[in-house]
Design a protein around this motif. Structure first.
Motif, PDB file in Angstrom:
ATOM      1  N   ASN A  49      11.799   4.589  18.646  1.00 34.09           N
ATOM      2  CA  ASN A  49      11.125   5.655  17.909  1.00 34.09           C
ATOM      3  C   ASN A  49       9.684   5.846  18.369  1.00 34.09           C
ATOM      4  N   SER A  50       9.393   5.493  19.609  1.00 36.37           N
ATOM      5  CA  SER A  50       8.000   5.484  20.059  1.00 36.37           C
ATOM      6  C   SER A  50       7.444   6.873  20.339  1.00 36.37           C
ATOM      7  N   ALA A  51       8.310   7.884  20.416  1.00 32.67           N
ATOM      8  CA  ALA A  51       7.836   9.215  20.766  1.00 32.67           C
ATOM      9  C   ALA A  51       7.902  10.186  19.602  1.00 32.67           C
ATOM     10  N   ASP A  55       2.757  13.745  12.697  1.00 30.79           N
ATOM     11  CA  ASP A  55       2.529  14.474  11.458  1.00 30.79           C
ATOM     12  C   ASP A  55       2.553  13.511  10.278  1.00 30.79           C
ATOM     13  N   GLN A  56       1.483  13.477   9.488  1.00 29.26           N
ATOM     14  CA  GLN A  56       1.367  12.614   8.323  1.00 29.26           C
ATOM     15  C   GLN A  56       1.644  11.153   8.671  1.00 29.26           C
ATOM     16  N   GLY A  57       1.164  10.712   9.817  1.00 25.94           N
ATOM     17  CA  GLY A  57       1.347   9.323  10.197  1.00 25.94           C
ATOM     18  C   GLY A  57       0.194   8.465   9.728  1.00 25.94           C
ATOM     19  N   GLY A  58       0.216   7.199  10.111  1.00 24.33           N
ATOM     20  CA  GLY A  58      -0.867   6.280   9.808  1.00 24.33           C
ATOM     21  C   GLY A  58      -1.135   6.137   8.329  1.00 24.33           C
ATOM     22  N   THR A  59      -2.401   6.339   7.932  1.00 24.85           N
ATOM     23  CA  THR A  59      -2.810   6.128   6.546  1.00 24.85           C
ATOM     24  C   THR A  59      -2.048   7.018   5.585  1.00 24.85           C
ATOM     25  N   ASN A  60      -1.848   8.297   5.951  1.00 23.64           N
ATOM     26  CA  ASN A  60      -1.146   9.213   5.068  1.00 23.64           C
ATOM     27  C   ASN A  60       0.278   8.757   4.804  1.00 23.64           C
ATOM     28  N   TYR A 179       4.561   4.266  10.182  1.00 31.60           N
ATOM     29  CA  TYR A 179       5.580   5.316  10.133  1.00 31.60           C
ATOM     30  C   TYR A 179       4.945   6.688  10.334  1.00 31.60           C
ATOM     31  N   ASN A 180       5.754   7.630  10.824  1.00 31.16           N
ATOM     32  CA  ASN A 180       5.320   9.007  11.018  1.00 31.16           C
ATOM     33  C   ASN A 180       6.344   9.963  10.413  1.00 31.16           C
ATOM     34  N   ASP A 193      11.443  14.193   2.701  1.00 31.44           N
ATOM     35  CA  ASP A 193      10.682  14.075   3.938  1.00 31.44           C
ATOM     36  C   ASP A 193      11.192  12.857   4.690  1.00 31.44           C
ATOM     37  N   HIS A 194      11.366  13.024   5.985  1.00 27.24           N
ATOM     38  CA  HIS A 194      11.939  11.984   6.841  1.00 27.24           C
ATOM     39  C   HIS A 194      10.826  11.306   7.637  1.00 27.24           C
ATOM     40  N   TYR A 195      10.759   9.983   7.530  1.00 28.73           N
ATOM     41  CA  TYR A 195       9.763   9.194   8.248  1.00 28.73           C
ATOM     42  C   TYR A 195      10.460   8.240   9.210  1.00 28.73           C
ATOM     43  N   GLN A 196       9.859   8.067  10.394  1.00 31.55           N
ATOM     44  CA  GLN A 196      10.364   7.108  11.363  1.00 31.55           C
ATOM     45  C   GLN A 196       9.266   6.137  11.756  1.00 31.55           C
ATOM     46  N   ALA A 197       9.685   4.905  12.056  1.00 32.07           N
ATOM     47  CA  ALA A 197       8.726   3.873  12.447  1.00 32.07           C
ATOM     48  C   ALA A 197       8.263   4.082  13.877  1.00 32.07           C
ATOM     49  N   SER A 198       7.000   3.805  14.112  1.00 32.90           N
ATOM     50  CA  SER A 198       6.445   3.864  15.454  1.00 32.90           C
ATOM     51  C   SER A 198       6.863   2.627  16.244  1.00 32.90           C
ATOM     52  N   ALA A 199       6.560   2.611  17.527  1.00 30.00           N
ATOM     53  CA  ALA A 199       6.889   1.467  18.369  1.00 30.00           C
ATOM     54  C   ALA A 199       6.240   0.190  17.848  1.00 30.00           C
TER      55      ALA A 199
END
Length: 270
Positions: A49-51, A55-60, A179-180, A193-199
């Motif tokens: 899920n690295s790419a 949108d609304q990642g990190g702190t949000n 997550y993003n 809303d769908h969130y995916q984990a970053s690398a």
């Protein structure tokens, strides 16, 4: 084969214990996060899920995901299904004396959770049918239709086996911000809303689980209206596409008036 003793079975405390151990391991904030895409301490591990968009990642994302469990407590009731595979499934099967099941055979369970006005639950897990209602636990080991009745202990069935507990265990402060948001869709009939984990977040899951030569994915769905968790899927697959590790749950029938929990009538050993 699940063994049924004459009084309260050791199966339930053992089950709760293994769930607590799993939760503790997955929520640990002391694990060193491996660099994105690297193996960390778990050997050769891939992340997929690295790419994802930012949108609304990190702190949000962390704020949204941190509110997903409190959002569940604002509901009246819901139904859920959950699947565990790999180490979590093996541990549960062992604790339940399901010696005929080996390897990474999945454990699937689910049921009804009543949140308000009084907590209650009707769950089926492995060879157990568990009901919590009115301050009592009712346990049918082996699905015989006969239940043992005991006073609710801590942690309760609702708290220990519910999606809320699993979500808070798997999505700690250290992983939530990784997550993003990747879009909005309908999940289990609910706008989410769908969130995916970053690398980086996936590498942390790999480090925590200590599983090598696998590919991790992690997805979370949060209700657009209400902000409660709708689903989670954290999965590690081996090169042959077999599941090495899996924690998945889905929530449905939110606040449905048909969600009911009733006490059993066939009570033995009281």
């Amino acid at each position: 084969m699940v063994r049924v003793p004459s009084r309260r079975s050791r199966g339930l405390p053992a089950l709760l214990a293994v769930m607590a151990i799993t939760a503790s391991a997955c929520s640990s904030s002391s694990i060193t996060v491996a660099p994105a895409g690297s193996a960390g301490s778990s050997g050769s591990t891939s992340v997929t899920n690295s790419a994802v968009p930012t949108d609304q990642g990190g702190t949000n994302a962390g704020v949204v995901l941190s509110r997903a469990v409190p959002g569940l407590s604002d509901l009246t009731s819901y139904k859920f299904s959950m699947t565990l595979a790999g180490d979590p499934a093996t541990s549960v099967l062992t604790m339940l004396d399901e010696t005929s099941s080996t390897g990474s055979a999945p454990v699937t369970y689910g049921g009804t959770i009543i949140v308000k006005p009084d907590k209650a639950a009707d769950l089926e897990v492995g060879g157990l049918h568990l009901i919590e209602l009115g301050g009592y636990d009712y346990m049918d080991m082996g699905n015989t239709g006969a239940f043992q009745q005991t006073t609710v202990q801590s942690p309760s069935l609702v708290d220990a086996l519910s999606p809320a507990q699993m979500f808070s265990s798997m999505v700690s402060d250290s992983t939530a911000s990784g997550y993003n948001r990747v879009g909005s869709e309908t999940k289990n009939g609910i706008a989410a809303d769908h969130y995916q984990a970053s690398a980086t977040a996936l590498a942390e899951y790999g480090s925590i689980a200590g599983i090598s030569n696998v590919t991790w994915t992690a997805d979370i769905w949060v209700a657009t209206d209400g902000g409660y968790a709708v689903g989670i899927a954290i999965v590690a697959k081996a090169a042959d596409n077999s599941v090495a590790y899996e924690i998945v749950f889905d929530i449905s029938k939110v606040n449905d008036p048909g969600n009911k929990v009733t006490a059993p009538t066939n009570i033995v050993g009281a």
